[in-house]
Design a protein around this motif. Structure first.
Motif, PDB file in Angstrom:
ATOM      1  N   ARG A 193       5.128  13.464  -5.571  1.00 16.91           N
ATOM      2  CA  ARG A 193       4.672  14.456  -4.576  1.00 16.91           C
ATOM      3  C   ARG A 193       5.135  14.533  -3.154  1.00 16.91           C
ATOM      4  O   ARG A 193       5.876  13.464  -2.842  1.00 16.91           O
ATOM      5  N   CYS A 365       5.687   1.477  -9.653  1.00 16.61           N
ATOM      6  CA  CYS A 365       5.720   0.904  -8.619  1.00 16.61           C
ATOM      7  C   CYS A 365       6.821  -0.056  -8.590  1.00 16.61           C
ATOM      8  O   CYS A 365       7.871   0.042  -9.144  1.00 16.61           O
ATOM      9  N   PHE A 389       2.975   0.790  -4.508  1.00 16.14           N
ATOM     10  CA  PHE A 389       2.234   1.202  -5.855  1.00 16.14           C
ATOM     11  C   PHE A 389       1.533   2.498  -5.408  1.00 16.14           C
ATOM     12  O   PHE A 389       0.676   2.541  -4.695  1.00 16.14           O
ATOM     13  N   ALA A 392      -0.055   8.278  -7.781  1.00 10.64           N
ATOM     14  CA  ALA A 392       0.025   9.536  -8.216  1.00 10.64           C
ATOM     15  C   ALA A 392       0.622   8.966  -9.930  1.00 10.64           C
ATOM     16  O   ALA A 392       0.052   9.516 -10.773  1.00 10.64           O
TER      17      ALA A 392
HETATM   18  P1  HAM Z   1       9.353   3.036  -3.081  1.00 12.71           P
HETATM   19  O1  HAM Z   1       9.947   2.644  -4.343  1.00 12.71           O
HETATM   20  O2  HAM Z   1       9.884   3.936  -2.375  1.00 12.71           O
HETATM   21  O3  HAM Z   1       9.270   1.711  -2.094  1.00 12.71           O
HETATM   22  O4  HAM Z   1       8.012   3.581  -3.190  1.00 12.71           O
HETATM   23  C1  HAM Z   1       6.901   2.587  -3.888  1.00 12.71           C
HETATM   24  C2  HAM Z   1       6.030   3.358  -4.817  1.00 12.71           C
HETATM   25  O5  HAM Z   1       5.524   4.561  -4.158  1.00 12.71           O
HETATM   26  C3  HAM Z   1       6.907   4.004  -6.144  1.00 12.71           C
HETATM   27  O6  HAM Z   1       7.067   3.242  -7.013  1.00 12.71           O
HETATM   28  C4  HAM Z   1       5.614   5.159  -6.224  1.00 12.71           C
HETATM   29  O7  HAM Z   1       4.788   4.581  -7.128  1.00 12.71           O
HETATM   30  C5  HAM Z   1       5.328   5.749  -4.867  1.00 12.71           C
HETATM   31  N1  HAM Z   1       6.100   6.765  -4.463  1.00 12.71           N
HETATM   32  C6  HAM Z   1       6.988   6.691  -3.939  1.00 12.71           C
HETATM   33  N2  HAM Z   1       7.370   8.113  -3.601  1.00 12.71           N
HETATM   34  C7  HAM Z   1       6.428   8.793  -4.020  1.00 12.71           C
HETATM   35  C8  HAM Z   1       6.370  10.340  -4.244  1.00 12.71           C
HETATM   36  N3  HAM Z   1       6.865  11.177  -3.668  1.00 12.71           N
HETATM   37  N4  HAM Z   1       5.122  10.615  -5.004  1.00 12.71           N
HETATM   38  C9  HAM Z   1       4.230   9.859  -5.620  1.00 12.71           C
HETATM   39  N5  HAM Z   1       4.428   8.418  -5.487  1.00 12.71           N
HETATM   40  C10 HAM Z   1       5.552   7.985  -4.670  1.00 12.71           C
HETATM   41  C11 HAM Z   1       8.665   1.754  -1.004  1.00 12.71           C
HETATM   42  O8  HAM Z   1       8.014   2.585  -0.461  1.00 12.71           O
HETATM   43  C12 HAM Z   1       8.787   0.329  -0.314  1.00 12.71           C
HETATM   44  N6  HAM Z   1       8.270   0.499   0.992  1.00 12.71           N
HETATM   45  C13 HAM Z   1       7.603  -0.628  -1.001  1.00 12.71           C
HETATM   46  C14 HAM Z   1       7.774  -2.025  -0.382  1.00 12.71           C
HETATM   47  C15 HAM Z   1       6.633  -2.607   0.134  1.00 12.71           C
HETATM   48  N7  HAM Z   1       8.699  -3.001  -0.646  1.00 12.71           N
HETATM   49  C16 HAM Z   1       8.369  -3.987   0.195  1.00 12.71           C
HETATM   50  N8  HAM Z   1       7.184  -3.891   0.531  1.00 12.71           N
END
Ligand code: HAM
Length: 496
Positions: A193, A365, A389, A392
């Motif tokens: 989303r 996640c 994590f 959605a």
């Molecule tokens: P990321 O893989 O970009 O990592 O996002 C983590 C999770 O956020 C995804 O696996 C998914 O569950 C959710 N997510 C991301 N984008 C969307 C979207 N457009 N719509 C719905 N869900 C979404 C990060 O954001 C890193 N900052 C995580 C992290 C924390 N690494 C270290 N600490």
């Protein structure tokens, strides 16, 4: 269903049942026109107020919102939220709260502290040079003070900013978690989303793989709580050090590492020839590109060890993680997959992604180690790892598995005055119960009993408490236990 009121019930209540429906029927409620249409005058007065010199602080709510008698009517507003965003009406809010409750409970069980950051951050916090997708998806703009700002697409840069800001006042290791809304101008697919909530858990100050192992353990604990098993989901795990070692073999300069990772992350999204072309354009030789792609197809740690040799950090870290997984008891949940690199430039070590085994959904996640993020913002580096994590994809998975819980509104009591003059007494009854920790849906207007019973059914009230004249003269109220139909009078002071 038991009779509405038993013969034991007082004479003051009985007549209510005999009154004609027409006198007791709820009044038809008409939506005032100004709620469904926008009056240009009222709207523009709000706008001018906001842009006034005092920052919109002057004027009251009523001044801004009350429709002018001569207001000109304009077309109805689009009542849908902006594309890719969601409203949370009560039923959706209940599901969100349920999810967040489990996020918080797991974080608490693992000894993490909750933090939060602003949704609006400086744009610079999210600009990295590696060509990440997230950069192109940024909701960014210039604010009224000519500052470049952005709605956060993720929480990790804000965490890094706060850790740098707090500096020496922090005592490491930090175990922080956050649940926050993130914004990405994404191409909409199932579970993806333009706005989503992310649960993050991060450990700062621990260079050992024990931190990654603990983080994966917490996600497994979460899955188990909500009924998801290892046959539903798994974690693909690798380490960016694998890539580093391969690139080193081919003498690829270190500064290309981030860019190469971002290209590789697109392997399943774009044709392989395009990947090769992008790698070559970055400066990788044909030979290095082929070698890299070969390693990325490896799905066994033993095979990887045969190719890389057993001496490197990548193998050592991964072996330790798999050994810890055994001790934590989640070996069946994780598998090595060299193709997992993740799409964010800052990861430096172990990386992992949660996926659904049926392969219907995007990553559930993801996270990893990012030991050098703080120095990119001018701070001192601190070993760090964590995961995000989203709210959605997991809901899509719960739907797939038939595991979405039935969550209904539940109040313990519905309190109703049987006479308009007793409304204040009903308020006292409600207050007494609320002070004892009981939830109360107080009927705020004169309503027929039929309506009250319907309402009680909708709110799943356990007890109906009626305040009638005759009983109240004796300081009593009538309690009806709705599950059994049992009914009795009780002194207000004795009501528990
Ligand atoms: P990321 O893989 O970009 O990592 O996002 C983590 C999770 O956020 C995804 O696996 C998914 O569950 C959710 N997510 C991301 N984008 C969307 C979207 N457009 N719509 C719905 N869900 C979404 C990060 O954001 C890193 N900052 C995580 C992290 C924390 N690494 C270290 N600490």
């Amino acid at each position: 269903m038991p009779p509405l009121l038993s013969p034991r019930l007082s004479s003051s209540l009985k007549p209510l049942l005999l009154l004609s429906q027409s006198s007791l029927a709820p009044r038809k409620f008409q939506i005032p026109r100004q709620l469904v249409s926008v009056k240009r005058r009222a709207f523009s007065s709000l706008a001018s107020e906001q842009s006034s010199d005092n920052g919109g602080r002057s004027g009251g709510r009523s001044g801004a919102l009350s429709p002018s008698p001569v207001a000109e009517e304009v077309q109805r507003i689009d009542v849908n939220p902006p594309k890719g965003t969601r409203d949370f009406p009560p039923e959706d809010m209940r599901l969100r709260n349920w999810l967040f409750f489990h996020f918080r409970e797991v974080s608490r069980l693992f000894g993490f502290e909750e933090v939060d950051y602003p949704v609006l951050e400086s744009e610079a916090l999210f600009i990295r040079k590696a060509g990440e997708e997230i950069r192109d998806q940024l909701y960014c703009f210039e604010d009224r003070g000519n500052r470049r700002v952005a709605l956060r697409p993720e929480l990790t840069p804000s965490l890094a900013r706060l850790v740098i800001q707090k500096g020496k006042s922090l005592s490491f290791p930090l175990k922080w978690f956050a649940i926050g809304q993130c914004w990405r101008y994404e191409r909409m697919t199932r579970g993806r989303r333009r706005e989503h909530y992310q649960w993050n858990m991060d450990v700062l100050g621990v260079p050992e793989v024990t931190a990654e192992a603990e983080l994966i353990a917490s996600i497994v604990a979460f899955f188990k709580r909500i009924g998801i098993t290892e046959s539903d989901v798994g974690f693909k795990v690798s380490s960016r050090k694998v890539l580093q070692e391969v690139l080193r073999c081919y003498s690829v300069p270190e500064n290309l590492f981030g860019k190469v990772c971002i290209i590789i992350d697109k392997i399943e999204k774009i044709p392989i020839d395009e990947i090769k072309r992008e790698l070559n354009a970055t400066g990788l030789s044909e030979e290095a590109t082929e070698g890299l792609l070969q390693v990325l197809s490896i799905k066994s740690l033993t095979k990887l060890e045969e190719i890389l040799g057993g001496a490197g950090e990548a193998i050592a870290d991964l072996k330790q993680l798999f050994s810890l997984a055994e001790k934590f008891g989640y070996s069946e949940w994780i598998q090595f997959d060299a193709s997992v690199v993740r799409g964010l430039a800052y990861y430096t070590g172990i990386v992992f992604e949660g996926f659904d085994r049926e392969g219907k959904l995007r990553a559930i996640c993801g996270g990893g180690r990012y030991d050098r993020l703080l120095s990119t913002f001018g701070g001192d580096d601190v070993p760090a790892c964590g995961f995000g994590f989203g709210d959605a994809v997991i809901v899509e998975l719960l739907k797939e598995k038939g595991l979405v819980p039935e969550l209904s509104l539940e109040v313990e009591n519905i309190v109703c005055a049987l006479d308009h003059d007793l409304q204040a007494v009903a308020a006292t009854v409600a207050t007494k119960l609320r002070e004892k920790g009981q939830s109360v849906d107080l009927v705020l207007e004169s309503k027929p009993l039929k309506w009250v019973f319907k309402r009680a059914a909708r709110t799943n009230a356990q007890r109906l408490i009626l305040v009638g004249n005759t009983e109240w003269q004796r300081g009593m109220v009538v309690v009806k236990v709705l599950s059994s139909g049992e009914q009795y009078e009780i002194k207000l002071d004795e009501l528990e």
